[in-house]
Scaffold this motif. Structure first.
Motif: not given
Length: 119
Positions: A99-101, A104-107, A112-114
């Motif tokens: 999920l963390d494309f 960065t350490g945050s999503v 998430i919707r993707k």
């Protein structure tokens, strides 16, 4: 001693203590000073006799650096994870990395919707 005291107080105190430690760790290095540790125990009304507190600190600060690694502290309190929990953490970590494309350490919710449809 601390484990017994915490187990009597419940999960909310333990998770609150974790949040408090993260707030106290201003430079985000994952370490707690002895003063911060003592203050946290006071804030959460965890009464430990001074002699026991000193003994506990000597055990936790085995490198004698004057600080304790927060990860080591939580392992000392909670113990090692069993195999089921370790497998679960690995699965969650794998999903998080996907999920963390941008790494960065945050999503963000947009990312998430993707990946997921909640229908």
């Amino acid at each position: 001693i601390l484990r017994e005291t915490l187990s009597k107080r419940g999960v909310r105190v333990i998770t609150g203590l974790g949040k408090y430690f993260r707030q106290v760790d201003k430079n985000r290095n994952g370490f707690l000073s002895q003063a911060d540790f003592k203050e946290a125990l006071k804030v959460f009304h965890l009464e430990i006799p001074e002699r026991d507190l000193e003994s506990l600190w000597l055990i936790l600060d085995d490198s004698k650096s004057g600080k304790v690694d927060y990860g080591e502290f939580t392992r000392a309190i909670f113990g090692e994870m069993n195999e089921y929990r370790k497998a679960f953490v690995r699965k969650v970590s794998f999903a998080y990395m996907k999920l963390d494309f941008n790494k960065t350490g945050s999503v963000p919710v947009v990312d998430i919707r993707k990946c997921y449809c909640a229908k």
